[in-house]
Design a protein around this motif. Structure first.
Motif, PDB file in Angstrom:
ATOM      1  N   GLU A 209       0.813  -1.217   0.000  1.00 30.83           N
ATOM      2  CA  GLU A 209       0.000   0.000   0.000  1.00 30.83           C
ATOM      3  C   GLU A 209       0.852   1.276   0.000  1.00 30.83           C
ATOM      4  O   GLU A 209       0.362   2.356  -0.350  1.00 30.83           O
ATOM      5  CB  GLU A 209      -0.924   0.033   1.223  1.00 30.83           C
ATOM      6  N   LEU A 210       2.125   1.151   0.408  1.00 30.09           N
ATOM      7  CA  LEU A 210       2.990   2.326   0.517  1.00 30.09           C
ATOM      8  C   LEU A 210       4.054   2.381  -0.572  1.00 30.09           C
ATOM      9  O   LEU A 210       4.952   3.230  -0.516  1.00 30.09           O
ATOM     10  CB  LEU A 210       3.678   2.329   1.892  1.00 30.09           C
ATOM     11  N   ARG A 211       3.953   1.506  -1.562  1.00 27.12           N
ATOM     12  CA  ARG A 211       5.009   1.409  -2.573  1.00 27.12           C
ATOM     13  C   ARG A 211       5.187   2.699  -3.379  1.00 27.12           C
ATOM     14  O   ARG A 211       6.228   2.899  -3.997  1.00 27.12           O
ATOM     15  CB  ARG A 211       4.719   0.241  -3.525  1.00 27.12           C
ATOM     16  N   ASN A 212       4.200   3.561  -3.393  1.00 34.04           N
ATOM     17  CA  ASN A 212       4.321   4.812  -4.156  1.00 34.04           C
ATOM     18  C   ASN A 212       4.938   5.929  -3.325  1.00 34.04           C
ATOM     19  O   ASN A 212       5.039   7.065  -3.795  1.00 34.04           O
ATOM     20  CB  ASN A 212       2.947   5.270  -4.661  1.00 34.04           C
ATOM     21  N   LEU A 213       5.374   5.613  -2.087  1.00 30.11           N
ATOM     22  CA  LEU A 213       5.956   6.627  -1.208  1.00 30.11           C
ATOM     23  C   LEU A 213       7.409   6.283  -0.897  1.00 30.11           C
ATOM     24  O   LEU A 213       7.753   5.120  -0.670  1.00 30.11           O
ATOM     25  CB  LEU A 213       5.180   6.719   0.112  1.00 30.11           C
ATOM     26  N   TYR A 214       8.260   7.314  -0.868  1.00 28.98           N
ATOM     27  CA  TYR A 214       9.628   7.126  -0.418  1.00 28.98           C
ATOM     28  C   TYR A 214       9.627   6.881   1.093  1.00 28.98           C
ATOM     29  O   TYR A 214       8.775   7.389   1.810  1.00 28.98           O
ATOM     30  CB  TYR A 214      10.480   8.355  -0.722  1.00 28.98           C
ATOM     31  N   TYR A 215      10.595   6.119   1.555  1.00 30.71           N
ATOM     32  CA  TYR A 215      10.653   5.806   2.985  1.00 30.71           C
ATOM     33  C   TYR A 215      11.999   6.216   3.565  1.00 30.71           C
ATOM     34  O   TYR A 215      12.958   6.509   2.839  1.00 30.71           O
ATOM     35  CB  TYR A 215      10.422   4.304   3.219  1.00 30.71           C
ATOM     36  N   ILE A 216      12.060   6.250   4.890  1.00 31.71           N
ATOM     37  CA  ILE A 216      13.294   6.520   5.626  1.00 31.71           C
ATOM     38  C   ILE A 216      13.765   5.209   6.239  1.00 31.71           C
ATOM     39  O   ILE A 216      12.978   4.501   6.874  1.00 31.71           O
ATOM     40  CB  ILE A 216      13.058   7.571   6.733  1.00 31.71           C
ATOM     41  N   TYR A 217      15.046   4.906   6.023  1.00 34.08           N
ATOM     42  CA  TYR A 217      15.579   3.652   6.555  1.00 34.08           C
ATOM     43  C   TYR A 217      16.420   3.951   7.790  1.00 34.08           C
ATOM     44  O   TYR A 217      17.263   4.852   7.781  1.00 34.08           O
ATOM     45  CB  TYR A 217      16.424   2.944   5.494  1.00 34.08           C
ATOM     46  N   THR A 218      16.203   3.197   8.855  1.00 33.05           N
ATOM     47  CA  THR A 218      16.859   3.486  10.134  1.00 33.05           C
ATOM     48  C   THR A 218      18.192   2.767  10.266  1.00 33.05           C
ATOM     49  O   THR A 218      18.439   2.037  11.233  1.00 33.05           O
ATOM     50  CB  THR A 218      15.950   3.077  11.312  1.00 33.05           C
ATOM     51  N   ALA A 219      19.092   2.966   9.303  1.00 25.46           N
ATOM     52  CA  ALA A 219      20.427   2.377   9.418  1.00 25.46           C
ATOM     53  C   ALA A 219      21.161   3.012  10.603  1.00 25.46           C
ATOM     54  O   ALA A 219      21.806   2.329  11.395  1.00 25.46           O
ATOM     55  CB  ALA A 219      21.203   2.576   8.127  1.00 25.46           C
ATOM     56  N   LEU A 220      21.048   4.346  10.714  1.00 29.75           N
ATOM     57  CA  LEU A 220      21.595   5.072  11.854  1.00 29.75           C
ATOM     58  C   LEU A 220      20.450   5.822  12.528  1.00 29.75           C
ATOM     59  O   LEU A 220      19.766   6.615  11.890  1.00 29.75           O
ATOM     60  CB  LEU A 220      22.686   6.057  11.408  1.00 29.75           C
ATOM     61  N   LYS A 221      20.252   5.583  13.800  1.00 32.61           N
ATOM     62  CA  LYS A 221      19.109   6.160  14.511  1.00 32.61           C
ATOM     63  C   LYS A 221      19.112   7.687  14.454  1.00 32.61           C
ATOM     64  O   LYS A 221      18.079   8.308  14.171  1.00 32.61           O
ATOM     65  CB  LYS A 221      19.119   5.689  15.959  1.00 32.61           C
ATOM     66  N   GLU A 222      20.290   8.297  14.693  1.00 27.78           N
ATOM     67  CA  GLU A 222      20.345   9.757  14.722  1.00 27.78           C
ATOM     68  C   GLU A 222      19.974  10.360  13.370  1.00 27.78           C
ATOM     69  O   GLU A 222      19.236  11.351  13.292  1.00 27.78           O
ATOM     70  CB  GLU A 222      21.749  10.222  15.135  1.00 27.78           C
ATOM     71  N   ASN A 223      20.482   9.750  12.297  1.00 28.16           N
ATOM     72  CA  ASN A 223      20.169  10.268  10.967  1.00 28.16           C
ATOM     73  C   ASN A 223      18.682  10.135  10.639  1.00 28.16           C
ATOM     74  O   ASN A 223      18.069  11.036  10.070  1.00 28.16           O
ATOM     75  CB  ASN A 223      20.998   9.530   9.907  1.00 28.16           C
ATOM     76  N   SER A 224      18.119   8.996  10.982  1.00 27.07           N
ATOM     77  CA  SER A 224      16.694   8.784  10.695  1.00 27.07           C
ATOM     78  C   SER A 224      15.823   9.736  11.506  1.00 27.07           C
ATOM     79  O   SER A 224      14.819  10.253  11.001  1.00 27.07           O
ATOM     80  CB  SER A 224      16.304   7.339  10.985  1.00 27.07           C
ATOM     81  N   PHE A 225      16.207  10.028  12.739  1.00 24.08           N
ATOM     82  CA  PHE A 225      15.451  10.991  13.557  1.00 24.08           C
ATOM     83  C   PHE A 225      15.475  12.374  12.901  1.00 24.08           C
ATOM     84  O   PHE A 225      14.444  13.061  12.841  1.00 24.08           O
ATOM     85  CB  PHE A 225      16.029  11.076  14.972  1.00 24.08           C
TER      86      PHE A 225
END
Length: 248
Positions: A209-225
């Motif tokens: 359902e979300l394939r048309n949206l870009y996502y944020i990947y939490t490889a590094l917690k600080e960067n994703s925050f």
């Protein structure tokens, strides 16, 4: 006089030819002078052309370099000045008159209870920002005794943005998927409101359902925050900017 008589006319009168010898001699001399006379215009043009060519070759390195670099600089500067529009003027999203206050929350965190520790860190980070972002945290902000479905729907409707923390537990939790569907129904075109955040899952498990949206990947917690914060602020600024321009 015919052209075919030219050879023997130049050499002298042919045997048996009638006519004054002086006239024939004068005609032959006139033709010799005509054939031997240089073409002044041709020589002048050739010399002028050669002079111009040698002049341009001797002066071309500096003149061509300066003129071409000047033209390139002019076209480059003009294209640079028009290619990228300036950044929009900053908007005060903390103003009491801004459209931000039309909803109770800036961001609703949709998550599984298994991921509560990570979510609490995210909420603490967002709420400690200078903009004091308002977060809805289900276990903290739900009203005791109210129906779960009612709370989830109201949280979605009363929030500007929705962060979907998609983990293996999220995918297995029916209430999480229900909240995700409610958010998509609230804003089908998203416009930056729905923010998928992937944690501990592969790309192939990303909800269809979300394939048309870009996502944020939490490889590094600080960067994703930081990415989540910036996405929320970008939406709020655009919301307030549009609201202000619509009132003018």
């Amino acid at each position: 006089m015919r052209i075919c008589s030219l050879p023997w006319a130049l050499a002298g009168p042919a045997p048996g030819m009638r006519g004054p010898p002086a006239l024939t001699s004068r005609a032959a001399g006139w033709f010799r002078r005509l054939l031997q006379k240089p073409k002044q215009s041709s020589i002048h043009t050739s010399s002028s052309s050669h002079s111009m060519t040698s002049h341009s070759l001797s002066s071309s390195p500096s003149s061509f370099s300066s003129s071409s670099s000047s033209a390139w600089s002019s076209s480059s500067s003009s294209s640079t000045s028009t290619a990228r529009p300036g950044r929009p003027a900053p908007v005060d999203i903390s103003s009491s008159s801004s459209a931000r206050w039309a909803k109770s929350y800036d961001v609703c965190i949709c998550h599984s209870e298994v991921d509560l520790e990570f979510v609490e860190e995210l909420v603490s980070y967002l709420e400690s920002q200078p903009q004091s972002l308002r977060c809805f945290l289900q276990l903290r902000d739900s009203v005791a005794g109210s129906a779960v479905v009612t709370e989830l729907c109201e949280a979605v409707q009363n929030s500007h943005c929705w962060v979907m923390l998609i983990t293996p537990s999220f995918l297995q939790d029916p209430w999480c998927r229900y909240q995700m569907h409610q958010a998509l129904a609230e804003a089908p075109m998203a416009n930056g409101r729905t923010i998928p955040v992937l944690k501990d899952i592969d790309r192939k498990d990303y909800p269809r359902e979300l394939r048309n949206l870009y996502y944020i990947y939490t490889a590094l917690k600080e960067n994703s925050f930081r990415q989540i914060r910036d996405t929320v602020l970008r939406y709020l600024e655009e919301l307030c900017r549009n609201s202000t321009s619509g009132m003018e």
